[in-house]
Design a protein around this motif. Structure first.
Motif, PDB file in Angstrom:
ATOM      1  N   THR A 114       1.358   0.130 -11.316  1.00 23.15           N
ATOM      2  CA  THR A 114       0.483  -0.886 -11.909  1.00 23.15           C
ATOM      3  C   THR A 114       0.693  -2.207 -11.192  1.00 23.15           C
ATOM      4  OG1 THR A 114       0.527   0.213 -14.057  1.00 23.15           O
ATOM      5  CG2 THR A 114      -0.078  -2.109 -14.047  1.00 23.15           C
ATOM      6  N   VAL A 115      -0.417  -2.898 -10.895  1.00 24.49           N
ATOM      7  CA  VAL A 115      -0.383  -4.128 -10.118  1.00 24.49           C
ATOM      8  C   VAL A 115      -0.880  -5.303 -10.963  1.00 24.49           C
ATOM      9  CG1 VAL A 115      -1.212  -5.306  -8.046  1.00 24.49           C
ATOM     10  CG2 VAL A 115      -0.847  -2.820  -8.006  1.00 24.49           C
TER      11      VAL A 115
ATOM     12  N   LEU B 124      -7.285  -3.178   2.105  1.00 31.49           N
ATOM     13  CA  LEU B 124      -6.332  -2.089   2.307  1.00 31.49           C
ATOM     14  C   LEU B 124      -6.974  -0.898   3.020  1.00 31.49           C
ATOM     15  CD1 LEU B 124      -4.417  -1.923  -1.118  1.00 31.49           C
ATOM     16  CD2 LEU B 124      -3.871  -3.277   0.918  1.00 31.49           C
ATOM     17  N   ARG B 125      -8.249  -1.037   3.383  1.00 31.60           N
ATOM     18  CA  ARG B 125      -9.002   0.107   3.891  1.00 31.60           C
ATOM     19  C   ARG B 125      -9.407  -0.095   5.359  1.00 31.60           C
ATOM     20  NH1 ARG B 125     -11.117   3.680   0.745  1.00 31.60           N
ATOM     21  NH2 ARG B 125     -13.256   3.559   1.573  1.00 31.60           N
TER      22      ARG B 125
ATOM     23  N   ALA C 220       0.821  -1.218   0.000  1.00 30.83           N
ATOM     24  CA  ALA C 220       0.000   0.000   0.000  1.00 30.83           C
ATOM     25  C   ALA C 220       0.850   1.261   0.000  1.00 30.83           C
ATOM     26  CB  ALA C 220      -0.935  -0.009   1.206  1.00 30.83           C
ATOM     27  N   ALA C 221       2.089   1.156   0.471  1.00 35.39           N
ATOM     28  CA  ALA C 221       2.977   2.321   0.534  1.00 35.39           C
ATOM     29  C   ALA C 221       3.661   2.624  -0.798  1.00 35.39           C
ATOM     30  CB  ALA C 221       4.038   2.100   1.613  1.00 35.39           C
ATOM     31  N   LEU C 222       3.506   1.757  -1.798  1.00 38.01           N
ATOM     32  CA  LEU C 222       4.082   2.034  -3.116  1.00 38.01           C
ATOM     33  C   LEU C 222       3.352   3.220  -3.744  1.00 38.01           C
ATOM     34  CD1 LEU C 222       4.428  -1.617  -4.490  1.00 38.01           C
ATOM     35  CD2 LEU C 222       6.263  -0.142  -3.617  1.00 38.01           C
ATOM     36  N   PRO C 223       3.966   3.893  -4.716  1.00 39.77           N
ATOM     37  CA  PRO C 223       3.294   5.026  -5.367  1.00 39.77           C
ATOM     38  C   PRO C 223       1.934   4.628  -5.925  1.00 39.77           C
ATOM     39  CG  PRO C 223       5.611   4.973  -5.970  1.00 39.77           C
ATOM     40  CD  PRO C 223       5.348   3.705  -5.208  1.00 39.77           C
TER      41      PRO C 223
ATOM     42  N   ILE D 198      -2.181   0.563  -7.500  1.00 38.33           N
ATOM     43  CA  ILE D 198      -2.204   0.747  -6.050  1.00 38.33           C
ATOM     44  C   ILE D 198      -3.261   1.779  -5.670  1.00 38.33           C
ATOM     45  CG2 ILE D 198      -0.898   1.621  -4.071  1.00 38.33           C
ATOM     46  CD1 ILE D 198      -0.099  -1.215  -4.817  1.00 38.33           C
ATOM     47  N   GLY D 199      -3.349   2.858  -6.419  1.00 41.51           N
ATOM     48  CA  GLY D 199      -4.341   3.891  -6.111  1.00 41.51           C
ATOM     49  C   GLY D 199      -5.762   3.379  -6.179  1.00 41.51           C
ATOM     50  N   GLU D 200      -6.053   2.572  -7.196  1.00 45.93           N
ATOM     51  CA  GLU D 200      -7.403   2.021  -7.325  1.00 45.93           C
ATOM     52  C   GLU D 200      -7.713   1.074  -6.171  1.00 45.93           C
ATOM     53  OE1 GLU D 200     -10.261   0.630 -10.946  1.00 45.93           O
ATOM     54  OE2 GLU D 200      -8.191  -0.114 -11.011  1.00 45.93           O
ATOM     55  N   GLU D 201      -6.721   0.291  -5.763  1.00 44.19           N
ATOM     56  CA  GLU D 201      -6.934  -0.616  -4.635  1.00 44.19           C
ATOM     57  C   GLU D 201      -7.129   0.154  -3.327  1.00 44.19           C
ATOM     58  OE1 GLU D 201      -7.584  -3.819  -5.172  1.00 44.19           O
ATOM     59  OE2 GLU D 201      -7.350  -3.143  -7.246  1.00 44.19           O
ATOM     60  N   LEU D 202      -6.378   1.211  -3.128  1.00 45.81           N
ATOM     61  CA  LEU D 202      -6.543   2.006  -1.907  1.00 45.81           C
ATOM     62  C   LEU D 202      -7.935   2.618  -1.820  1.00 45.81           C
ATOM     63  CD1 LEU D 202      -3.077   3.798  -1.762  1.00 45.81           C
ATOM     64  CD2 LEU D 202      -3.926   2.080  -0.154  1.00 45.81           C
TER      65      LEU D 202
END
Length: 255
Positions: free
Chosen positions: A166-167, A223-224, A159-162, A213-217
């Motif tokens: 892309t995942v 991750l929430r 989660a700390a990655l930019p 990562i942004g979409e997952e956050l």
């Protein structure tokens, strides 16, 4: 120049991934679930692999290791903690290890939880991470070999990655994950919209990956753990982040 990624299906729901560095022409695989689809991808692309980045020891990720090693003479890299369980392994890695690939330096992130030694591979130059069975689109892996606190720590690292990273994940589990996520975070408009998109993609037999990562956050309940609405829905307003994560994982196991 970013790595090129050829993603394809293996077995019933595994993703195979073939990588090429355009600057050098070097080619690698992330895991080796099944020989025939991998050979078809090699033939389709003309990319001949020299390396396998192995994430963990489960058979659906290493089944083709020895056959591919015999065919291509490739090198197999994998987690030190699982070296005795990974067929054909040549080089072991762990947290903080780096592996040269083409013009990139690949960073190894230790992400145990699903298995005791699972690793993920981060390509910072290309802003890509391969998380296999640790982080899924809208989900995370089952906890077979470690307690929830260990997986929670692993997910915190990812989660700390930019946010624009892309995942690529190990399985096409997103539709089921989306349906579960809506039971945990039903009022999340971003999740609702994403779930509709996923339903449409799967109805057309199209893959739901990659994600970011942004979409997952924004949408992945795993991750929430700090989100106030999720905590209220679970009746866990005063719990620790790890406790909230453990409850979500428990509910998914029984979903």
């Amino acid at each position: 120049m970013a790595i090129q990624v050829e993603q394809f299906m293996c077995l019933s729901d595994n993703f195979g991934v073939l990588l090429r560095d355009p600057a050098t022409g070097d080619v690698a695989l992330v895991d080796a679930p099944e020989e025939a689809p991998i050979l078809a991808a090699v033939k389709r692309t003309g990319w001949t692999p020299k390396l396998i980045f192995t994430t963990h020891h489960h058979v659906d990720h290493v089944e083709a290791n020895l056959a591919l090693k015999q065919r291509f003479g490739l090198r197999i890299v994998g987690p030190e903690a699982e070296k005795d369980k990974i067929p054909g392994i040549d080089e072991t890695v762990g947290q903080g290890s780096t592996v040269p690939f083409g013009s990139e330096t690949v960073e190894v992130i230790s992400t145990p939880g699903h298995t005791a030694g699972h690793v993920s591979y981060h390509f910072p130059g290309s802003k890509v991470v391969f998380t296999a069975d640790t982080l899924f689109a809208l989900g995370c892996g089952r906890l077979f070999e470690a307690p929830p606190e260990v997986m929670h720590d692993s997910l915190k690292k990812l989660a700390a990655l930019p946010a624009d990273t892309t995942v690529y994940c190990g399985h096409e589990y997103t539709l089921s994950n989306a349906r579960f996520a809506l039971t945990i975070d039903p009022d999340n408009a971003a999740l609702q919209a994403r779930a509709r998109k996923i339903e449409a993609l799967r109805a057309d037999d199209k893959p739901t990956l990659p994600t970011t990562i942004g979409e997952e956050l924004a949408t992945n309940p795993f991750l929430r753990w700090a989100d106030p609405a999720i905590r209220r829905n679970l009746g866990m307003e005063n719990a620790t982040d790890a406790e909230v994560f453990a409850e979500i994982r428990k509910r998914k196991d029984n979903f």
